[in-house]
Scaffold this motif. Structure first.
Motif, short mmCIF file in Angstrom:
data_model
loop_
_atom_site.label_atom_id
_atom_site.label_comp_id
_atom_site.label_asym_id
_atom_site.label_seq_id
_atom_site.Cartn_x
_atom_site.Cartn_y
_atom_site.Cartn_z
N ILE A 235 19.07 -27.90 4.49
CA ILE A 235 20.35 -28.24 5.11
C ILE A 235 20.56 -29.75 5.03
CG2 ILE A 235 21.66 -28.34 7.27
CD1 ILE A 235 20.28 -25.80 8.15
N MET A 236 21.76 -30.14 4.64
CA MET A 236 22.21 -31.52 4.82
C MET A 236 23.30 -31.51 5.88
SD MET A 236 23.87 -34.29 2.16
CE MET A 236 25.46 -34.94 2.75
N HIS A 237 23.07 -32.26 6.94
CA HIS A 237 23.98 -32.29 8.09
C HIS A 237 24.63 -33.66 8.19
CE1 HIS A 237 25.49 -31.48 12.14
NE2 HIS A 237 24.94 -32.61 12.56
N VAL A 238 25.95 -33.70 8.37
CA VAL A 238 26.65 -34.97 8.53
C VAL A 238 27.18 -35.07 9.96
CG1 VAL A 238 27.23 -35.20 6.11
CG2 VAL A 238 28.81 -33.99 7.60
N ALA A 239 26.99 -36.24 10.56
CA ALA A 239 27.41 -36.45 11.94
C ALA A 239 27.45 -37.95 12.22
CB ALA A 239 26.44 -35.77 12.92
N GLY A 240 28.04 -38.29 13.35
CA GLY A 240 28.11 -39.68 13.76
C GLY A 240 26.72 -40.28 13.92
N ARG A 241 26.62 -41.56 13.65
CA ARG A 241 25.33 -42.26 13.62
C ARG A 241 24.59 -42.14 14.95
NH1 ARG A 241 23.10 -47.33 14.82
NH2 ARG A 241 21.91 -48.35 13.14
N PHE A 242 25.30 -42.19 16.07
CA PHE A 242 24.63 -42.14 17.37
C PHE A 242 23.86 -40.83 17.53
CE2 PHE A 242 24.06 -41.85 21.94
CZ PHE A 242 23.86 -43.17 22.33
N HIS A 243 24.40 -39.74 16.97
CA HIS A 243 23.74 -38.44 17.07
C HIS A 243 22.45 -38.38 16.26
CE1 HIS A 243 27.00 -36.46 19.24
NE2 HIS A 243 27.87 -36.91 18.34
N THR A 244 22.38 -39.13 15.16
CA THR A 244 21.31 -38.91 14.19
C THR A 244 20.28 -40.02 14.12
OG1 THR A 244 22.60 -39.93 12.39
CG2 THR A 244 22.88 -37.56 12.74
N ALA A 245 20.64 -41.25 14.44
CA ALA A 245 19.77 -42.39 14.18
C ALA A 245 18.45 -42.28 14.93
CB ALA A 245 20.48 -43.70 14.56
N GLU A 246 17.38 -42.62 14.24
CA GLU A 246 16.04 -42.77 14.81
C GLU A 246 15.47 -41.47 15.37
OE1 GLU A 246 16.25 -46.03 17.56
OE2 GLU A 246 17.17 -47.37 16.09
N GLY A 247 16.11 -40.36 15.09
CA GLY A 247 15.59 -39.07 15.53
C GLY A 247 15.70 -38.80 17.01
N LEU A 248 16.57 -39.56 17.71
CA LEU A 248 16.61 -39.43 19.16
C LEU A 248 17.52 -38.29 19.64
CD1 LEU A 248 16.81 -43.19 20.26
CD2 LEU A 248 14.80 -41.73 19.94
N GLY A 249 18.58 -38.00 18.91
CA GLY A 249 19.57 -37.03 19.38
C GLY A 249 19.35 -35.66 18.80
N THR A 250 20.11 -35.35 17.78
CA THR A 250 20.07 -34.02 17.19
C THR A 250 18.68 -33.68 16.66
OG1 THR A 250 22.40 -34.27 16.57
CG2 THR A 250 21.19 -32.49 15.53
N ALA A 251 18.01 -34.62 16.05
CA ALA A 251 16.68 -34.35 15.48
C ALA A 251 15.71 -33.88 16.56
CB ALA A 251 16.14 -35.59 14.78
N SER A 252 15.68 -34.56 17.69
CA SER A 252 14.74 -34.17 18.75
C SER A 252 15.06 -32.78 19.28
CB SER A 252 14.79 -35.20 19.89
OG SER A 252 16.04 -35.17 20.55
N ARG A 253 16.33 -32.42 19.29
CA ARG A 253 16.72 -31.10 19.78
C ARG A 253 16.44 -30.00 18.75
NH1 ARG A 253 17.72 -34.96 22.69
NH2 ARG A 253 18.80 -34.86 24.69
N ILE A 254 16.46 -30.37 17.47
CA ILE A 254 16.01 -29.42 16.44
C ILE A 254 14.52 -29.14 16.63
CG2 ILE A 254 15.54 -29.15 13.98
CD1 ILE A 254 18.09 -30.85 13.46
N LEU A 255 13.73 -30.18 16.77
CA LEU A 255 12.28 -30.03 16.83
C LEU A 255 11.83 -29.36 18.12
CD1 LEU A 255 11.24 -33.44 15.25
CD2 LEU A 255 11.21 -31.17 14.19
#
Length: 318
Positions: A235-255
């Protein structure tokens, strides 16, 4: 005489063709908002193909953006094509479409409706035609799934008004448009979000963070659910930088939903807006956008106008 003029004219033409001005041979073309430089987490410069190769073993690639930045959107389109060239079992996931609009998006991808119907009935963002059309149309041309990953804005705004418990008011048909559970603990993402608030009202910040993570948790759940059904896909996911940067937002919720997944971030940066020095992100250096406001009065007027959107918001139970 005619022969002499002809020889002179030919000589002049020859001189123009063989003696270019020094400016055309030595002057560097200055960068524009479309230009960018890709760097690895360690700072090494990379090509788009090298980036795609480095991401080949990722389950999910989170590609951040500053909304409407030409360079960020150009990188997204080129990276999508490069990832597809390496692995055609690819899906595109988007913040810019919400779960309730998945049937409309699918109808467009299958050739059942036209683009203007998608834009209107799918509640496409105002900059769809300039910034997101290249992504969606690439998916259409190559028969890729597109995941309408986000939660509906009206529900999220009601969560911002009443807090996470508002989700209990939703009928079953609407409740499925938002993640089953929200991540409300005091993680680094919440700390970063709270630091960005300036109103000094802790209760309001709690409600607003519940709204913020409604987006992140819903996008994360959408991708995790897709990979459960399509385990051989990337999957390639596009979203605003605040959601994705440094793995703090969406990434942490995926994991938190599937720790076995490999999630990689590709993040736009500028000199004034870098990622943390120890961040694992691949970085896309771009020219900053022009300032949105200079006079404080103009900024306050704009935010006051945005705030009036809630005047017509109708939440369940009101």
């Amino acid at each position: 005489m005619k022969t002499g003029y002809a020889m002179l004219f030919a000589a002049l033409l020859s001189g123009c063709a063989t003696q270019p001005s020094s400016s055309t041979t030595t002057a560097a073309i200055p960068p524009t908002l479309y230009d960018y430089t890709i760097r690895s987490p360690s700072g090494d410069e990379m090509t788009e193909q090298a980036l795609a190769n480095a991401l080949s073993d990722a389950d999910i690639v989170l590609v951040g953006e500053w909304h409407s930045h030409p360079g960020a959107h150009l990188l997204q389109a080129r990276l999508l094509a490069a990832l597809y060239a390496n692995n055609p079992r690819l899906a595109l996931s988007m913040e810019q479409f919400t779960r309730d609009k998945q049937p409309i998006l699918d109808q467009f991808l299958h050739g059942e409706i036209g683009e203007q119907v998608l834009i209107k009935q799918g509640n496409a963002w105002p900059n769809y035609e300039s910034d997101y059309r290249p992504l969606v149309d690439f998916a259409r041309q190559h028969q890729l799934d597109v995941i309408a990953a986000n939660a509906p804005k009206s529900i999220v705004r009601c969560v911002g008004r009443y807090g996470a418990d508002y989700l209990n008011r939703l009928p079953a048909a609407e409740r499925k448009w938002v993640a089953q559970s929200l991540t409300l603990n005091n993680d680094k993402y919440k700390e970063k979000f709270t630091e960005s608030m300036h109103h000094g009202d802790p209760a309001q910040s709690e409600r607003q963070f519940a709204a913020q993570t409604s987006w992140d948790d819903t996008m994360a759940e959408s991708m995790v659910n897709y990979l459960q059904a399509h385990p051989d896909h990337q999957i390639m996911h596009v979203a605003g930088r605040f959601h994705t940067a440094e793995g703090l937002g969406t990434a942490s919720r995926i994991l938190s939903r599937n720790p076995a997944l490999k999630v990689v971030m590709v993040t736009p940066v500028t000199a004034d807006n870098p990622v943390a020095a120890d961040a694992p992100d691949f970085q896309v250096e771009v020219i900053p956008l022009p300032p949105r406001y200079i006079q404080e009065a103009n900024m306050k007027a704009a935010f006051a106008h945005i705030g009036k959107r809630n005047d017509t918001l109708q939440c369940i139970g009101e």
